[in-house]
Design an enzyme around this catalytic site. Structure first.
Site, PDB file in Angstrom:
ATOM      1  N   HIS A  95       8.144  10.145  -1.760  1.00 26.07           N
ATOM      2  CA  HIS A  95       7.405   9.208  -2.591  1.00 26.07           C
ATOM      3  C   HIS A  95       6.552   8.300  -1.705  1.00 26.07           C
ATOM      4  O   HIS A  95       7.073   7.546  -0.880  1.00 26.07           O
ATOM      5  CB  HIS A  95       8.422   8.376  -3.378  1.00 26.07           C
ATOM      6  N   ASP A 154       8.707  14.948  -3.644  1.00 24.21           N
ATOM      7  CA  ASP A 154       8.851  13.835  -4.579  1.00 24.21           C
ATOM      8  C   ASP A 154       9.040  14.331  -6.014  1.00 24.21           C
ATOM      9  O   ASP A 154       8.152  14.987  -6.563  1.00 24.21           O
ATOM     10  CB  ASP A 154       7.608  12.948  -4.491  1.00 24.21           C
ATOM     11  N   SER A 160       3.352   4.814  -6.875  1.00 23.89           N
ATOM     12  CA  SER A 160       4.319   4.952  -7.960  1.00 23.89           C
ATOM     13  C   SER A 160       3.743   4.345  -9.242  1.00 23.89           C
ATOM     14  O   SER A 160       2.634   4.695  -9.647  1.00 23.89           O
ATOM     15  CB  SER A 160       5.647   4.310  -7.561  1.00 23.89           C
TER      16      SER A 160
END
Length: 497
Positions: A444, A418, A185
């Site tokens: 994710h 995602d 991320s």
């Protein structure tokens, strides 16, 4: 032993390397076994501390602050095994997660270290999070933190090797261990950006679900991914629920908020942001069926859709995922005291100054409320941090390159479900390979944490993915690139001696 003494002993150390031998055992003087089972969520939660520079870009400011980090050396081949640095992101760093990196560490006989991001968790430079104290919170400062820590830790390893009198040494000449960086991320973006800005300090990076492209108005989040991921049967149900909630706010404002345990949200748009986030949590973290199956069934049965949605929010988002209405409260976000929930304010500061990622409702066919627009985000930024705050998205992309990042030896991975993958790099090249992990519940960071997953379920097993083969195939690609790049790195290190 001080770092200065370590460097002074460097020459002695390299001479010793030429005349002694070392078995490929584990490093003994540091804490090795933490008494954790294979299925534990963390490899270690034993915290260590490092004195970090507050402002890396001022020649006059020499202030320091304590930055928390962790190490796990059970698999490290002494003395020349790789060091994996797992970058912590926009939240407290409570240890080294027992995810797929632990599998990689065992395979490559690597040590693992993890550094908490400045300001987050226990690594706050100040006693207050007032706007004037947040001037040193940026990705640029964080990257320099990583560089400074990498140099410090490499020197501390040398100290440790020198203190290991019971260890026989056999490597000749090489002092630095090969380093490889990891992140997911925002920390995945940091991992890529570190390789771009400090290529001499790492052999390569894994950028999992890495949001390397700052986005001012992130329409793609809903328009290109959420609607596609939930499918044609579920999407119109979510849109209907959104309209019913907006109507409920007009008819009986307190009652509709009470249904979601969110009466503390005085601003209706903040409540609608909670409603929007709740629906994407399931998709983003690889659990779209948790959202869609009960809602589609409620629609077919003629049940109350808002009540069915509230049930999903309370039973999954709150009880399983940990979602809290407090996260969306202006009163909470304005709180400058350092608390376990301070990450909410801190991350808004980073989005309001650097990267935005404003998840705005697209003009047509939106799932979220149109009250969640650009003006909403900017007004929130100004109310939290002052009128002068504005996200410098163009400058951020100019500095790092966005999804056209001009670096080498970075592996980009993204989950097919995602919504953040549209802010990542999805085109592949030999030096910047990019892979999509494709399955029904691949979200994710699925390459590192398996699926479905959330912050509470961090083990990296792929067996619960709807297509384990898809995850394992990408993981095999990761291994191949790492094997090549670490080998090339060792060759460069040897030739430089």
């Amino acid at each position: 032993m001080s770092t200065a003494i370590c460097f002074a002993l460097l020459t002695i150390f390299t001479v010793l390397l030429s005349y002694t031998s070392l078995s490929h055992g584990l490093l003994q003087p540091r804490r090795i076994s933490h008494g954790l089972s294979v299925n534990s969520k963390y490899l270690t939660r034993d915290e260590l501390w490092f004195n970090q520079t507050l402002d890396h870009f001022s020649p006059y400011d020499h202030r320091k602050f304590g930055q928390r980090y962790y190490e796990y050396l059970d698999h490290l081949r002494v003395p020349d095994g790789p060091i994996f640095l797992m970058i912590c992101g926009e939240g407290p760093c409570n240890g080294i997660p027992n995810d797929y990196i632990s599998v990689l560490a065992k395979k490559f006989e690597a040590g693992v270290v993890s550094l908490e991001h400045r300001y987050y968790g226990e690594s706050s430079p100040f006693n207050s999070l007032a706007t004037e104290n947040l001037k040193y919170l940026s990705s640029k400062q964080a990257l320099s933190d990583l560089a400074g820590f990498r140099e410090y830790y490499q020197a501390s390893l040398l100290c440790c090797f020198l203190d290991s009198l019971n260890v026989k040494l056999n490597r000749s000449g090489k002092v630095d261990n090969p380093w490889f960086f990891f992140g997911a991320s925002y920390s995945g973006a940091l991992s890529a950006w570190f390789r771009l800005k400090f290529p001499h300090l790492t052999c390569g990076s894994l950028a999992s679900s890495a949001v390397v492209r700052a986005v001012y108005e992130y329409y793609e989040y809903d328009q290109q991914q959420i609607g596609e991921s939930v499918g044609p049967e579920c999407k119109p149900v979510l849109q209907e629920i959104n309209k019913l909630v907006e109507l409920g706010l007009k008819v009986n404002n307190k009652a509709i908020k009470a249904l979601f345990n969110a009466t503390e949200l005085d601003v209706d748009a903040d409540f609608l942001y909670l409603i929007a986030d709740a629906q994407v949590i399931a998709v983003q973290y690889g659990n779209p069926d948790k959202l869609c199956v009960p809602l589609v069934e409620a629609k077919k049965n003629g049940s109350d859709l808002v009540e069915a949605y509230a049930k999903y929010v309370k039973e999954y988002c709150v009880e399983v995922f940990g979602l809290s209405a407090k996260t969306y409260s202006r009163k909470h976000l304005l709180d400058t005291a350092i608390t376990p929930e301070s990450a909410d304010r801190l991350w808004w500061f980073q989005t309001c100054t650097e990267v935005a990622y404003f998840q705005v409702a697209p003009a047509n066919d939106s799932i979220r409320s149109h009250q969640i627009n650009t003006k909403y985000h900017l007004d929130l930024c100004h109310s939290l941090f002052g009128k002068g705050v504005y996200p410098e998205v163009d400058a951020t992309n100019l500095y790092y390159g966005g999804d056209k990042i001009a670096a080498t030896k970075i592996i980009f991975t993204n989950g097919s479900q995602d919504p953040w993958r549209h802010a990542s790099k999805q085109t592949s090249s030999p030096e910047l390979p990019s892979y999509i992990v494709t399955c029904h519940n691949c979200g994710h960071g699925s390459d590192l944490r398996g699926c479905p997953q959330s912050p509470m379920i961090i083990e990296g097993d792929s067996k619960n993915c709807s297509s384990p083969d898809a995850v394992n195939k990408v993981r095999q690609h990761i291994i191949e690139h790492m094997d090549l790049w670490l080998s090339e790195c060792r060759g460069v290190l040897r030739s430089s001696m």
